[in-house]
Design a protein around this motif. Structure first.
Motif, short mmCIF file in Angstrom:
data_model
loop_
_atom_site.label_atom_id
_atom_site.label_comp_id
_atom_site.label_asym_id
_atom_site.label_seq_id
_atom_site.Cartn_x
_atom_site.Cartn_y
_atom_site.Cartn_z
N ASP A 1 -16.29 -5.37 7.74
CA ASP A 1 -15.54 -5.93 6.62
C ASP A 1 -14.34 -5.08 6.23
OD1 ASP A 1 -17.22 -8.05 6.50
OD2 ASP A 1 -18.49 -7.23 4.91
N TYR A 2 -14.51 -3.74 6.26
CA TYR A 2 -13.39 -2.92 5.76
C TYR A 2 -12.19 -2.97 6.69
CZ TYR A 2 -15.77 0.63 8.65
OH TYR A 2 -16.39 1.31 9.65
N VAL B 1 -11.44 -5.82 8.61
CA VAL B 1 -10.89 -7.16 8.39
C VAL B 1 -10.11 -7.19 7.07
CG1 VAL B 1 -11.48 -9.57 8.03
CG2 VAL B 1 -12.75 -8.24 9.71
N TYR B 2 -10.67 -6.54 6.05
CA TYR B 2 -10.02 -6.52 4.73
C TYR B 2 -8.66 -5.82 4.83
CZ TYR B 2 -9.61 -5.93 -0.35
OH TYR B 2 -9.20 -5.97 -1.65
N ALA B 3 -8.63 -4.68 5.50
CA ALA B 3 -7.37 -3.96 5.63
C ALA B 3 -6.36 -4.78 6.43
CB ALA B 3 -7.61 -2.60 6.30
N GLN B 4 -6.84 -5.52 7.41
CA GLN B 4 -5.92 -6.35 8.19
C GLN B 4 -5.34 -7.47 7.34
OE1 GLN B 4 -8.54 -7.29 11.44
NE2 GLN B 4 -7.58 -5.82 12.82
N ILE B 5 -6.21 -8.10 6.53
CA ILE B 5 -5.72 -9.16 5.64
C ILE B 5 -4.68 -8.60 4.69
CG2 ILE B 5 -6.37 -10.71 3.75
CD1 ILE B 5 -9.02 -11.15 5.14
N ALA B 6 -4.94 -7.37 4.20
CA ALA B 6 -4.04 -6.77 3.23
C ALA B 6 -2.73 -6.33 3.86
CB ALA B 6 -4.71 -5.58 2.55
N GLY B 7 -2.60 -6.48 5.18
CA GLY B 7 -1.33 -6.16 5.82
C GLY B 7 -1.15 -4.70 6.15
N VAL B 8 -2.22 -3.91 6.13
CA VAL B 8 -2.11 -2.51 6.53
C VAL B 8 -1.73 -2.46 8.02
CG1 VAL B 8 -3.39 -0.34 6.78
CG2 VAL B 8 -3.82 -1.82 4.82
N GLN B 9 -0.81 -1.55 8.36
CA GLN B 9 -0.28 -1.52 9.74
C GLN B 9 -1.37 -1.20 10.76
OE1 GLN B 9 1.19 0.10 7.20
NE2 GLN B 9 3.41 -0.18 7.27
N ASP B 10 -1.18 -1.76 11.97
CA ASP B 10 -2.16 -1.59 13.05
C ASP B 10 -2.45 -0.13 13.36
OD1 ASP B 10 -2.75 -4.19 13.47
OD2 ASP B 10 -1.20 -4.52 14.97
N GLU C 1 -2.28 2.50 11.49
CA GLU C 1 -3.09 3.07 10.41
C GLU C 1 -4.55 2.60 10.52
OE1 GLU C 1 -2.29 4.93 7.65
OE2 GLU C 1 -3.85 4.44 6.19
N ASN D 1 -7.12 5.51 11.17
CA ASN D 1 -7.90 5.92 9.99
C ASN D 1 -9.13 5.06 9.72
OD1 ASN D 1 -6.75 8.26 8.96
ND2 ASN D 1 -5.01 7.10 8.15
N TYR D 2 -9.15 3.86 10.25
CA TYR D 2 -10.30 2.99 10.00
C TYR D 2 -11.21 2.92 11.21
CZ TYR D 2 -8.12 1.53 5.66
OH TYR D 2 -7.59 1.52 4.41
N GLN E 1 1.86 -10.78 6.80
CA GLN E 1 1.52 -9.50 6.18
C GLN E 1 2.45 -9.16 5.03
OE1 GLN E 1 1.30 -6.68 9.40
NE2 GLN E 1 -0.88 -7.07 9.68
N MET F 1 1.39 -10.93 1.91
CA MET F 1 0.14 -10.43 1.34
C MET F 1 0.38 -9.31 0.33
SD MET F 1 -2.49 -11.89 2.16
CE MET F 1 -2.56 -13.40 3.06
N TRP F 2 -0.50 -9.25 -0.63
CA TRP F 2 -0.59 -8.20 -1.64
C TRP F 2 0.53 -8.24 -2.66
CZ3 TRP F 2 -5.02 -8.21 0.08
CH2 TRP F 2 -6.00 -7.37 -0.44
N SER G 1 -19.12 -2.91 1.76
CA SER G 1 -18.70 -2.92 3.15
C SER G 1 -17.20 -3.09 3.30
CB SER G 1 -19.43 -4.03 3.90
OG SER G 1 -19.24 -5.24 3.24
N VAL G 2 -16.47 -3.40 2.23
CA VAL G 2 -15.04 -3.61 2.40
C VAL G 2 -14.22 -2.34 2.18
CG1 VAL G 2 -15.13 -6.03 1.82
CG2 VAL G 2 -14.61 -4.36 0.05
N LEU G 3 -14.89 -1.26 1.76
CA LEU G 3 -14.15 -0.01 1.58
C LEU G 3 -14.53 0.92 2.72
CD1 LEU G 3 -14.66 0.32 -2.26
CD2 LEU G 3 -12.55 -0.27 -1.08
N ASN G 4 -13.52 1.52 3.33
CA ASN G 4 -13.74 2.43 4.46
C ASN G 4 -14.66 3.57 4.04
OD1 ASN G 4 -13.55 4.11 6.64
ND2 ASN G 4 -11.32 4.03 6.78
N PHE H 1 -3.13 0.83 1.51
CA PHE H 1 -2.83 -0.55 1.12
C PHE H 1 -1.45 -0.64 0.47
CE2 PHE H 1 -6.73 -3.38 1.24
CZ PHE H 1 -7.39 -2.61 2.17
N ALA I 1 1.50 0.03 2.90
CA ALA I 1 1.84 -1.03 3.84
C ALA I 1 2.93 -1.94 3.27
CB ALA I 1 0.60 -1.85 4.17
N HIS I 2 3.14 -1.90 1.95
CA HIS I 2 4.09 -2.84 1.34
C HIS I 2 5.22 -2.18 0.58
CE1 HIS I 2 1.44 -6.12 2.44
NE2 HIS I 2 0.44 -5.37 2.03
#
Lengths: 335, 341
Positions: free
Chosen positions: A232-233, A235-244, A246, A250-251, B92, B95-96, B108-111, B123, B126-127
């Motif tokens: 999930d973390y 997929v979530y970062a990808q949705i949020a647009g965090v660069q590949d 990164e 880091n993930y 992208q 987003m945000w 599970s959504v936080l690293n 996060f 990225a923007h």
């Protein structure tokens, strides 16, 4: 100090217990082998045709038993063993009597450590980086190509690769020397020529180990990262647009690294047992070759010395791992 | 003004088993519109396609989920963007800052191996250009957390060190730090106990009042809809079957399914036995012909087994997809219209 009492102390106790059990096994197992070192030495004497009076043979046997530390009941030998080991003395080698085992190990150790630390660290680093990238971009053609290459190489036994390299680069196209760790008769005065000579001799054994090692680390890392990509973390970062880049570093890799670091420490510990087959194929003067010849000649002390060194090294690796793991994974605490 | 318009959206999971392709029709011809500064609730039982609808709204369609038709149009300033036709980079960018997302399952959504602050940094980074301006990120995060009433120390913690409620607040803070126009929330309070739930929902509401953004809230929990939603859309078997202002849904549900749903809720002081819909929801792989609810519907008529009812206006702002309700309501509508005259 809760850290000392609850985290460090139990681990040190565990460490000592592992070494103790290792030492005991190393004592028992060679004695179960069908090779009797005293018999072997006697055979070597009589084979030269010298006639010996049976009484003299009996005397020699007694002397040998005494010298080899094989006198008395198993219990007595066992206690004598720990008595010696605690003083850091592995006893004399039987075959190269009276050279102490410690001296033989000291001669072989640098060759093995030099060869294996280099190849292990190199293949670990390269394999992990490529594996992580290949998993993250698994739909790209170059990633699939890398995966296929690794998949073909990984199951090949490394002595086959070693033999193939020998045939190719030492026999068919003789660029590299066939055997040994250095040119025979070379003086050991530090010079560029010596360094070059050693590197040239180490190249093929190193290459055969590095090829298989890299492919193995690559495959495990690729699997780890491709499993993580569904987390999930990520997929979530990808949705949020965090660069590949990164996300990959880091993930994905940061999380996949945890089991890989454990693997590295274990492999580094295993170095002290030598690379038995590779060293034998290339007649490389390392611990593996030494161990191989000690098994052949029933040299208990030498066998025990090398094996125990390996036990201590792996146990130390695990202990160090336990101590640094909380820094890598914040979820583990000193408790 | 509609900030989001969904038209005839279809998103199916294409699964292959034994060489046979089957489609799980999770989002099946959904149309809806979301107005500026409202909270639209999407309700329905597990497996009705709520979460898949939200994934599609985010443009997060990856195999085995496939986009089978329809459009998801966002209004960004003066510009209309169809998120499903955008490239990865453009999506992208949207987003945000414009659309943001509060996911389900906050552990599970936080690293797990990075501090909360680092997650905020990646996060935001990225923007916004934060590398060249030292201090910009720090002050932004600090101000945002203070605004939301969260301790700034949280940034130094790892996810596992926080409580469930705190983690969910952190994900909400993470989703709202760039003041998005639209927040899509997927069951943001489901794993929490009731007391904490209330705090989390209150937090979302406060943010909405403060930032004046629009929220699409997916949850099966009708109590939360009663609490926060302005309008509610009820989903059943991949379709929206009823859509109305929240009071209407609770006071005058028209679809038999919604009636069961509302009827099953406990009410203070009322000790009568609660009745829920008989049977179980249909498989999304092989939907029954006609109205998907007809096998469970006690009032089903022959037409319900043959034709799929369209979502049509039954009263002011009240749309329903049911042959029974639409007919009944034509009368209601005319009497209401007569009454108002």
């Amino acid at each position: 100090m809760p850290f000392l009492k609850r985290y460090l102390l139990p681990r040190i106790v565990q460490y000592l217990v592992v070494i103790f059990i290792g030492g005991t096994l190393v004592f028992i197992i060679p004695r179960l082998m069908p090779v009797d070192p005293v018999q072997q030495t006697l055979q070597r004497i009589t084979i030269q045709g010298a006639f010996l009076d049976p009484r003299a043979i009996e005397q020699i046997r007694e002397t040998l038993l005494e010298l080899y530390g094989l006198k008395g009941s198993l219990m007595e030998q066992y206690f004598a063993l720990w008595h010696r080991l605690l003083r850091g003395d592995f006893g004399p080698s039987y075959v190269q009597f009276p050279t102490p085992v410690m001296t033989l190990i000291k001669i072989s150790l640098p060759w093995t450590v030099g060869l294996l630390v280099t190849t292990t660290v190199l293949s670990w680093t390269v394999g992990n980086i490529l594996g992580g990238i290949a998993a993250y971009y698994s739909h790209r053609r170059w990633a699939q190509l890398m995966e296929n290459v690794a998949m073909v190489i990984r199951p090949i036994p490394y002595y086959i690769i070693a033999l193939a390299l020998l045939l190719l680069l030492a026999y068919a196209v003789p660029i590299f020397p066939v055997t040994g760790g250095f040119s025979i008769g070379r003086s050991f005065v530090l010079s560029w020529g010596l360094v070059l000579d050693i590197l040239k001799h180490a190249f093929l054994p190193a290459l055969s180990l590095a090829i298989v090692g890299t492919a193995t680390w690559f495959m495990t890392m690729r699997l780890l990262v491709s499993n993580l990509l569904a987390e999930d973390y990520i997929v979530y970062a990808q949705i949020a647009g965090v660069q590949d880049g990164e996300i990959l570093y880091n993930y994905a890799i940061r999380n996949a690294m945890l089991p890989q670091v454990t693997g590295l420490t274990l492999s580094l510990g295993q170095i002290f047992g030598g690379a038995l087959i590779t060293e034998t194929v290339f007649s490389y003067p390392g611990l593996g070759t030494l161990l191989y010849s000690s098994i052949n000649s029933g040299d208990y002390n030498l066998m025990m010395g090398i094996t125990l060194l390996s036990v201590v090294a792996i146990a130390t690796g695990v202990l160090i791992m336990d101590l640094i793991y909380p820094f890598l994974d914040p979820r583990i605490r000193y408790e | 003004m509609d900030v989001l318009r969904v038209e005839g959206l279809k998103a199916f999971y294409i699964v292959e088993s034994a060489g046979e392709q089957r489609a799980v029709k999770a989002v099946n011809d959904v149309s809806l519109s979301v107005r500026e500064n409202e909270v639209l609730g999407i309700a329905g039982e597990s497996g009705c396609g709520k979460s898949t609808l939200l994934k599609s709204l985010l443009g997060n369609i990856r195999p085995p989920l496939r986009h089978m038709g329809g459009k998801v149009t966002y209004l960004q300033g003066e510009r209309e963007v169809d998120i499903l036709s955008l490239g990865k980079e453009e999506r992208q960018k949207l987003m945000w800052q414009h659309i943001s997302y509060v996911p389900q399952g906050s552990l599970s959504v936080l690293n797990p191996v990075r501090r909360i602050g680092d997650t905020f940094r990646s996060f935001v980074g990225a923007h916004l250009e934060i590398k060249k301006e030292p201090g910009r990120f720090e002050s932004l995060v600090k101000r945002h957390l203070e605004d939301l009433g969260l301790p700034v120390d949280t940034l130094k913690a790892y996810p596992h060190q926080l409580s469930g409620g705190m983690r969910q607040r952190v994900t909400i803070a993470l989703a709202t730090i760039l003041k998005p126009r639209l927040i899509l929330a997927d069951e943001p309070s489901t794993a929490l106990d009731v007391v904490v739930q209330r705090g989390v929902i209150q937090l979302l509401r406060d943010i909405q009042t403060e930032q004046r953004n629009t929220i699409v809230m997916v949850t099966h929990d009708m109590a939360i809809h009663a609490n926060i939603s302005d309008r509610v859309a009820i989903m059943y078997a991949g379709r929206i079957i009823e859509e109305a202002p929240v009071e209407q849904i609770f006071m005058k549900p028209l679809h038999p399914y919604t009636q069961y749903l509302i009827g099953s809720l406990p009410r203070i002081g009322d000790k009568s036995h609660r009745i829920s819909a008989p049977g179980a929801p249909p498989s999304l792989v092989s939907l029954p012909p006609g109205c998907a609810f007809h096998p469970r519907c006690p009032q089903a008529k022959p037409i319900c087994r043959q034709e799929i009812p369209a979502l049509s206006l039954a009263a002011k702002e009240h749309r329903v997809a049911c042959f029974l309700a639409a007919k009944e309501d034509a009368d209601v509508d005319s009497t209401e219209a007569a009454g108002s005259r």
